[in-house]
Write a protein that holds these residues in place. Structure first.
Motif, short mmCIF file in Angstrom:
data_model
loop_
_atom_site.label_atom_id
_atom_site.label_comp_id
_atom_site.label_asym_id
_atom_site.label_seq_id
_atom_site.Cartn_x
_atom_site.Cartn_y
_atom_site.Cartn_z
N LEU A 29 -29.98 40.01 -31.21
CA LEU A 29 -29.28 38.73 -31.01
C LEU A 29 -28.72 38.76 -29.60
N GLY A 30 -28.89 37.68 -28.86
CA GLY A 30 -28.37 37.62 -27.49
C GLY A 30 -27.45 36.43 -27.33
N LEU A 31 -26.28 36.67 -26.74
CA LEU A 31 -25.34 35.59 -26.47
C LEU A 31 -24.95 35.64 -25.01
N SER A 32 -24.95 34.49 -24.35
CA SER A 32 -24.61 34.48 -22.94
C SER A 32 -23.52 33.45 -22.66
N LEU A 33 -22.50 33.89 -21.94
CA LEU A 33 -21.40 33.00 -21.57
C LEU A 33 -21.69 32.41 -20.20
N ILE A 34 -21.66 31.10 -20.11
CA ILE A 34 -21.99 30.47 -18.83
C ILE A 34 -20.77 30.46 -17.92
N THR A 35 -20.89 31.20 -16.84
CA THR A 35 -19.72 31.38 -15.98
C THR A 35 -19.85 30.63 -14.65
N ASP A 36 -21.00 30.03 -14.38
CA ASP A 36 -21.09 29.13 -13.23
C ASP A 36 -22.31 28.23 -13.37
N ILE A 37 -22.33 27.20 -12.56
CA ILE A 37 -23.48 26.28 -12.54
C ILE A 37 -24.27 26.63 -11.28
N VAL A 38 -25.52 26.94 -11.46
CA VAL A 38 -26.31 27.36 -10.30
C VAL A 38 -26.62 26.15 -9.42
N THR A 39 -26.32 26.32 -8.15
CA THR A 39 -26.47 25.23 -7.19
C THR A 39 -27.94 24.96 -6.87
N MET A 40 -28.32 23.68 -7.01
CA MET A 40 -29.72 23.33 -6.74
C MET A 40 -29.89 22.49 -5.49
N ASP A 41 -28.76 22.09 -4.89
CA ASP A 41 -28.91 21.31 -3.66
C ASP A 41 -28.00 21.88 -2.59
N TYR A 42 -28.25 21.48 -1.36
CA TYR A 42 -27.57 22.12 -0.23
C TYR A 42 -26.19 21.54 0.04
N GLY A 43 -25.90 20.37 -0.55
CA GLY A 43 -24.62 19.73 -0.29
C GLY A 43 -23.50 20.26 -1.17
N ALA A 44 -23.85 20.99 -2.22
CA ALA A 44 -22.84 21.41 -3.20
C ALA A 44 -21.82 22.35 -2.58
N ALA A 45 -20.59 22.19 -3.05
CA ALA A 45 -19.49 22.98 -2.48
C ALA A 45 -19.44 24.38 -3.08
N GLY A 46 -18.91 25.32 -2.28
CA GLY A 46 -18.53 26.63 -2.82
C GLY A 46 -19.66 27.60 -3.06
N ALA A 47 -19.38 28.84 -2.70
CA ALA A 47 -20.34 29.92 -2.98
C ALA A 47 -19.87 30.62 -4.24
N ILE A 48 -20.79 31.21 -4.99
CA ILE A 48 -20.36 31.95 -6.17
C ILE A 48 -20.25 33.43 -5.86
N ASN A 49 -19.38 34.10 -6.59
CA ASN A 49 -19.29 35.55 -6.45
C ASN A 49 -18.94 36.16 -7.80
N HIS A 50 -19.05 37.48 -7.86
CA HIS A 50 -18.87 38.19 -9.14
C HIS A 50 -17.43 38.04 -9.66
N ASP A 51 -16.45 37.93 -8.74
CA ASP A 51 -15.05 37.76 -9.18
C ASP A 51 -14.89 36.46 -9.93
N ASP A 52 -15.57 35.39 -9.45
CA ASP A 52 -15.51 34.11 -10.17
C ASP A 52 -16.10 34.28 -11.57
N PHE A 53 -17.20 35.03 -11.63
CA PHE A 53 -17.84 35.30 -12.92
C PHE A 53 -16.83 35.94 -13.86
N LEU A 54 -16.14 36.96 -13.36
CA LEU A 54 -15.20 37.70 -14.21
C LEU A 54 -14.02 36.81 -14.59
N VAL A 100 -19.75 25.12 -17.50
CA VAL A 100 -19.06 26.41 -17.42
C VAL A 100 -18.21 26.57 -18.68
N GLY A 101 -18.30 27.74 -19.29
CA GLY A 101 -17.55 27.99 -20.52
C GLY A 101 -18.39 27.78 -21.77
N ASP A 102 -19.57 27.21 -21.63
CA ASP A 102 -20.47 27.09 -22.79
C ASP A 102 -20.97 28.47 -23.18
N ILE A 103 -21.30 28.61 -24.45
CA ILE A 103 -21.87 29.86 -24.94
C ILE A 103 -23.30 29.56 -25.37
#
Ligand code: R1P
Length: 287
Positions: free
Chosen positions: A238-263, A128-131
């Motif tokens: 030119l395209g630049l993307s700011l990484i605002t979350d890590i996409v969950t790939m397993d079912y045990g991971a904590a927390g749901a993501i939402n757009h407010d977290d993104f912002l 998170v925070g990588d560009i």
């Protein structure tokens, strides 16, 4: 029948006439600001804003954080138009409308388009925070029949079939990496593949594993239609993307993501990302 007819060349001309008549700038660089990245416009000098609703037939923004205005001005002496807010498929807009900003920019005289976005990481090495400098993309909607270039082709924009081999300009990508070095943000600047989904639902863990296996480094819900239309009419991209979350790939991971977290995350790193864009614009070989 609710199917809308795509804008004609003349519709675009009308939009552009309106935009150019409302302010004195004639931009050569166009920047589409992603979620949480709208503050870039505060760096413009001699700034003029034109809200989307003032432009005939132009869509309006419906997503939180997307202001919905064109901002004209100069950035490091270069003539720039920024869009504070973009359109997404999930807002109910057809692909050609989502991509329409690129054509408006083209007819305004823009030859280089920079698109920014926020996205979720699929690549386990990304944080998170990588560009990410976009090297290539996978457009899930565009490869499966939701392409902005669908329908009658107008040769005044470009030819029917579009080469997509070198979509993201190599010179601009290298320049971005060089600026990242100079600004000492190279340790968290990446290069990779942006995978576009339709949204608005985020990915299930099974989908996330599937998208990663396809070759995506990050996943988002924008960028590809605009870049496709930009390349169709011969603009550099030119395209630049700011990484605002890590996409969950397993079912045990904590927390749901939402757009407010993104912002929220975008806020934390937006200034750095915006400085990078300014540095790249400064080095560009155009007015
Ligand atoms: C999800 O929170 C939204 O943020 C990103 C995603 O694509 C999605 O629209 O927005 P931008 O791509 O417009 O930055």
């Amino acid at each position: 029948n609710n199917v809308e007819t795509p804008y004609t060349y003349e519709d675009y001309e009308e939009m552009v006439e309106c935009l150019l008549s409302r302010q004195p700038h004639r931009p050569s660089i166009g920047i589409i600001c992603g979620s949480g990245l709208m503050n870039l416009a505060n760096k413009l000098e001699e700034r003029y804003n034109v809200p989307y609703e003032k432009v005939p037939k132009f869509p309006v923004c419906t997503v939180e954080g997307h202001t919905g205005q064109f901002c004209f001005g100069t950035l490091k002496g270069k003539k720039v138009v920024m869009m504070q807010g973009r359109f997404h498929l999930y807002e109910g807009y057809p692909p050609w409308k989502v991509a329409s900003p690129a054509r408006v920019m083209k007819l305004m005289g823009v030859d280089t388009v920079i698109v920014t976005s926020s996205s979720g990481a699929l690549n386990p090495a990304f944080k998170v925070g990588d560009i990410m400098v976009i090297m290539d993309h996978i457009g899930m909607p565009t490869v499966s029949g939701f392409n902005p270039l669908d329908g009658k082709n107008d040769e005044r924009f470009g030819s029917r079939f579009v080469d997509m081999n070198k979509v993201y300009d190599e010179k601009l990508r290298n320049s971005t990496l060089k600026v990242a070095e100079e600004q000492r943000i190279a340790p968290f600047t990446r290069q990779g593949v942006y995978l576009m989904v339709g949204g608005p639902s985020y990915e299930t863990p099974a989908e996330a594993r599937y998208l990663r296996a396809l070759g995506g480094d990050v996943v988002g819900m924008s960028t590809v239609p605009e870049v496709l239309a930009a390349r169709h009419c011969g603009m550099r991209a030119l395209g630049l993307s700011l990484i605002t979350d890590i996409v969950t790939m397993d079912y045990g991971a904590a927390g749901a993501i939402n757009h407010d977290d993104f912002l929220e995350t975008a806020k934390w790193r937006a200034a750095t990302m915006n400085d990078l864009v300014v540095g790249v614009v400064e080095k560009m070989d155009c007015e």
